[in-house]
Design a protein around this motif. Sequence first.
Motif, PDB file in Angstrom:
ATOM      1  N   ILE A 131       0.451   7.811   8.460  1.00  8.80           N
ATOM      2  CA  ILE A 131      -0.663   7.042   9.016  1.00  8.80           C
ATOM      3  C   ILE A 131      -1.386   6.363   7.859  1.00  8.80           C
ATOM      4  CG2 ILE A 131      -2.938   7.218  10.128  1.00  8.80           C
ATOM      5  CD1 ILE A 131      -0.715   7.463  12.161  1.00  8.80           C
ATOM      6  N   LEU A 132      -1.444   5.052   7.954  1.00  7.78           N
ATOM      7  CA  LEU A 132      -2.111   4.260   6.927  1.00  7.78           C
ATOM      8  C   LEU A 132      -3.384   3.706   7.549  1.00  7.78           C
ATOM      9  CD1 LEU A 132      -0.528   3.804   4.318  1.00  7.78           C
ATOM     10  CD2 LEU A 132      -0.071   1.481   5.086  1.00  7.78           C
ATOM     11  N   GLN A 133      -4.490   3.856   6.847  1.00  8.80           N
ATOM     12  CA  GLN A 133      -5.731   3.327   7.427  1.00  8.80           C
ATOM     13  C   GLN A 133      -6.474   2.456   6.446  1.00  8.80           C
ATOM     14  OE1 GLN A 133      -7.715   6.884   8.931  1.00  8.80           O
ATOM     15  NE2 GLN A 133      -7.844   5.867  10.931  1.00  8.80           N
ATOM     16  N   LYS A 134      -6.955   1.347   6.978  1.00  7.80           N
ATOM     17  CA  LYS A 134      -7.857   0.499   6.214  1.00  7.80           C
ATOM     18  C   LYS A 134      -9.254   0.884   6.691  1.00  7.80           C
ATOM     19  CE  LYS A 134      -8.415  -4.318   4.974  1.00  7.80           C
ATOM     20  NZ  LYS A 134      -8.050  -5.686   5.302  1.00  7.80           N
ATOM     21  N   VAL A 135     -10.008   1.464   5.791  1.00  8.45           N
ATOM     22  CA  VAL A 135     -11.307   2.022   6.181  1.00  8.45           C
ATOM     23  C   VAL A 135     -12.317   0.888   6.353  1.00  8.45           C
ATOM     24  CG1 VAL A 135     -13.184   3.566   5.421  1.00  8.45           C
ATOM     25  CG2 VAL A 135     -10.791   4.195   4.989  1.00  8.45           C
ATOM     26  N   ASN A 136     -13.114   1.000   7.384  1.00  7.13           N
ATOM     27  CA  ASN A 136     -14.141  -0.006   7.649  1.00  7.13           C
ATOM     28  C   ASN A 136     -15.318   0.219   6.684  1.00  7.13           C
ATOM     29  OD1 ASN A 136     -16.462  -1.261   8.685  1.00  7.13           O
ATOM     30  ND2 ASN A 136     -15.688  -1.165  10.774  1.00  7.13           N
ATOM     31  N   THR A 137     -15.415  -0.653   5.681  1.00  4.05           N
ATOM     32  CA  THR A 137     -16.426  -0.423   4.651  1.00  4.05           C
ATOM     33  C   THR A 137     -17.797  -1.010   5.030  1.00  4.05           C
ATOM     34  OG1 THR A 137     -15.514  -2.338   3.507  1.00  4.05           O
ATOM     35  CG2 THR A 137     -14.840  -0.165   2.709  1.00  4.05           C
ATOM     36  N   TRP A 158      -7.872   1.577   1.343  1.00  2.60           N
ATOM     37  CA  TRP A 158      -6.786   2.172   2.137  1.00  2.60           C
ATOM     38  C   TRP A 158      -6.571   3.638   1.802  1.00  2.60           C
ATOM     39  CZ3 TRP A 158      -3.480  -0.789   5.441  1.00  2.60           C
ATOM     40  CH2 TRP A 158      -3.732  -2.172   5.413  1.00  2.60           C
ATOM     41  N   ARG A 159      -6.121   4.365   2.800  1.00  2.52           N
ATOM     42  CA  ARG A 159      -5.707   5.756   2.567  1.00  2.52           C
ATOM     43  C   ARG A 159      -4.464   6.025   3.411  1.00  2.52           C
ATOM     44  NH1 ARG A 159     -10.867   7.966   5.856  1.00  2.52           N
ATOM     45  NH2 ARG A 159     -10.152   7.369   7.904  1.00  2.52           N
ATOM     46  N   CYS A 160      -3.835   7.129   3.104  1.00  2.39           N
ATOM     47  CA  CYS A 160      -2.537   7.400   3.732  1.00  2.39           C
ATOM     48  C   CYS A 160      -2.391   8.896   3.963  1.00  2.39           C
ATOM     49  CB  CYS A 160      -1.459   6.907   2.764  1.00  2.39           C
ATOM     50  SG  CYS A 160       0.208   7.386   3.212  1.00  2.39           S
ATOM     51  N   CYS A 161      -2.041   9.275   5.171  1.00  2.84           N
ATOM     52  CA  CYS A 161      -1.750  10.696   5.378  1.00  2.84           C
ATOM     53  C   CYS A 161      -0.436  10.875   6.121  1.00  2.84           C
ATOM     54  CB  CYS A 161      -2.909  11.423   6.064  1.00  2.84           C
ATOM     55  SG  CYS A 161      -3.043  11.161   7.807  1.00  2.84           S
ATOM     56  N   ARG A 162       0.109  12.057   5.976  1.00  2.00           N
ATOM     57  CA  ARG A 162       1.372  12.353   6.668  1.00  2.00           C
ATOM     58  C   ARG A 162       1.135  12.390   8.162  1.00  2.00           C
ATOM     59  NH1 ARG A 162       2.940  17.808   3.614  1.00  2.00           N
ATOM     60  NH2 ARG A 162       3.362  16.951   1.555  1.00  2.00           N
ATOM     61  N   VAL A 202       0.846  -1.199   0.000  1.00  2.00           N
ATOM     62  CA  VAL A 202       0.000   0.000   0.000  1.00  2.00           C
ATOM     63  C   VAL A 202       0.885   1.255   0.000  1.00  2.00           C
ATOM     64  CG1 VAL A 202      -1.693   1.293   1.361  1.00  2.00           C
ATOM     65  CG2 VAL A 202      -1.991  -1.155   1.024  1.00  2.00           C
ATOM     66  N   CYS A 203       1.949   1.234   0.765  1.00  2.00           N
ATOM     67  CA  CYS A 203       2.872   2.383   0.783  1.00  2.00           C
ATOM     68  C   CYS A 203       3.453   2.631  -0.603  1.00  2.00           C
ATOM     69  CB  CYS A 203       4.007   2.153   1.769  1.00  2.00           C
ATOM     70  SG  CYS A 203       3.471   2.245   3.470  1.00  2.00           S
ATOM     71  N   ARG A 204       3.778   1.547  -1.305  1.00  6.47           N
ATOM     72  CA  ARG A 204       4.305   1.713  -2.673  1.00  6.47           C
ATOM     73  C   ARG A 204       3.282   2.418  -3.546  1.00  6.47           C
ATOM     74  NH1 ARG A 204       7.203  -2.977  -1.828  1.00  6.47           N
ATOM     75  NH2 ARG A 204       5.453  -4.373  -2.172  1.00  6.47           N
ATOM     76  N   ARG A 205       2.021   2.011  -3.372  1.00 10.11           N
ATOM     77  CA  ARG A 205       0.990   2.619  -4.219  1.00 10.11           C
ATOM     78  C   ARG A 205       0.807   4.098  -3.908  1.00 10.11           C
ATOM     79  NH1 ARG A 205      -3.842  -1.629  -4.375  1.00 10.11           N
ATOM     80  NH2 ARG A 205      -2.651  -3.534  -4.640  1.00 10.11           N
ATOM     81  N   PHE A 206       1.070   4.458  -2.655  1.00  6.25           N
ATOM     82  CA  PHE A 206       0.981   5.888  -2.320  1.00  6.25           C
ATOM     83  C   PHE A 206       2.309   6.609  -2.579  1.00  6.25           C
ATOM     84  CE2 PHE A 206      -2.839   4.607   0.086  1.00  6.25           C
ATOM     85  CZ  PHE A 206      -3.719   5.539  -0.448  1.00  6.25           C
ATOM     86  N   TYR A 244      -7.037   7.109  -2.487  1.00  8.55           N
ATOM     87  CA  TYR A 244      -7.246   5.789  -1.896  1.00  8.55           C
ATOM     88  C   TYR A 244      -6.710   4.734  -2.832  1.00  8.55           C
ATOM     89  CZ  TYR A 244     -10.897   5.533  -5.365  1.00  8.55           C
ATOM     90  OH  TYR A 244     -11.554   5.547  -6.552  1.00  8.55           O
ATOM     91  N   THR A 245      -6.549   3.549  -2.295  1.00  9.53           N
ATOM     92  CA  THR A 245      -6.229   2.403  -3.152  1.00  9.53           C
ATOM     93  C   THR A 245      -6.950   1.192  -2.589  1.00  9.53           C
ATOM     94  OG1 THR A 245      -4.458   1.108  -4.156  1.00  9.53           O
ATOM     95  CG2 THR A 245      -4.090   1.805  -1.881  1.00  9.53           C
ATOM     96  N   ARG A 246      -7.301   0.287  -3.472  1.00 10.58           N
ATOM     97  CA  ARG A 246      -7.984  -0.930  -3.009  1.00 10.58           C
ATOM     98  C   ARG A 246      -7.046  -2.122  -3.135  1.00 10.58           C
ATOM     99  NH1 ARG A 246     -13.639  -0.210  -2.593  1.00 10.58           N
ATOM    100  NH2 ARG A 246     -14.417   1.535  -3.831  1.00 10.58           N
TER     101      ARG A 246
END
Length: 383
Positions: free
Chosen positions: A64-70, A126-130, A25-29, A117-119
């Motif tokens: 901060i990487l988060q897997k969102v609760n869908t 997933w999403r990623c913020c500083r 996921v980090c690579r994708r971001f 986001y990325t799936r």
Amino acid sequence: MVYLHCIARKPKKDVDMIEQQIQEVCRRFCIVGEYQRYEVVNSGHINTTYRVFFLRNGGIKDYILQKVNTYVFNNPIEVMENISSVTEFIRKKIKEKQATAKRNVLHYAKTAENDYYTRTEDGGFWRCCRYIDDSICYEKTDDLKVIEESGIAFGEFQRYLADYPVEDLHIVIPHFHNTVWRYENFRTAIAEDVAGRAAAITAEIDGYFALEEIATLPYRKQKSGILPLRVTHNDTKMSNVLFDARTKEHLSVIDLDTVMPGLVAFDFGDAIRVAASTCEEDEKDLEKVSVDLAKFEAFAKGFVTALKTSMSEAEKDSLALGAIAMTAECGMRFLTDYLNGDKYFRIHYPDQNLVRARCHLVLAQDMVKHLDEMQKIIEKYYR
Ligand code: GN1
Ligand code: MG
């Protein structure tokens, strides 16, 4: 914008599955630098959160990487649209008065496809913020200065967004603080009793019904046009503010998933539920549960002072009521989830939702007793 994909893989054979996924996921971001490690961030009942560390230019950069609760957010793209739009709006405002907004508003990363986001193949969103440098957050604190700072943070948040077009926001969770609807849901859960738990908790059920009239008052006042809708955060617990680790001044409000049209009383009230309570959300010893008026005053001072120029008399009059409404509503949601078999809130032991619900019931009842005092405190800072 051009992004570099240059994360060095960890030279460890048995990198666990989670770590592999995190690195992917980090690579994708497009995070630049050498991946070091991750930590699980355990606060929050809904999403799964990780802090990841990278080595870059001789220093550590973290995200901060988060897997969102869908299950909870079934349209997560709309969640990210709200968040990116609101954070951009705030960023512009802050930059009008200071050189950088880096530590005062969240900054989400984009993928090479220009998405926030990325799936992953397992259906993860997933999403990623500083990570904001040198920041800390508190689940709870006795430090009145910090509580006041959290009040300023949420008051400012609403002030920044006072001219944001509220109708442009997606309703990511319909009826989120519609306390009338929450009571209907509660009734349904009792009637269906899917987990066979209702018979053993009639005292708690009756306790919440006894609060129904007062708890639904802010929502009903909005419906009858007395209270206006504005952009609100809707999840204003203490742990959703970042502070400077050294000075303990507020930096930024976080966890923007539920930014939606709402009432100022929702944000004030939900914050009081946590910041001004004498205990944790799931305190078992009910003797320890009450509202601490010194803490209430500290939060009210920060919040009301930051927002008073854009808050009407009617809104001011709804704040203390909002504390009762949000405490009762949240507790009733825990009880509803308990009745439904613990599907919504993450629990760490079997009866935790029931324990949370009992604690909130006592807290809301204590707030009812102190309503006049709470109201007087608010008046003091509104003048
Ligand atoms: C949930 O995920 P978290 O912990 O920020 C919940 C809030 C509740 C809170 C109670 C989307 O927030 O509404 O007040 O738990 N968020 C959602 O601690 O339902
Ligand atoms: Mg949240």
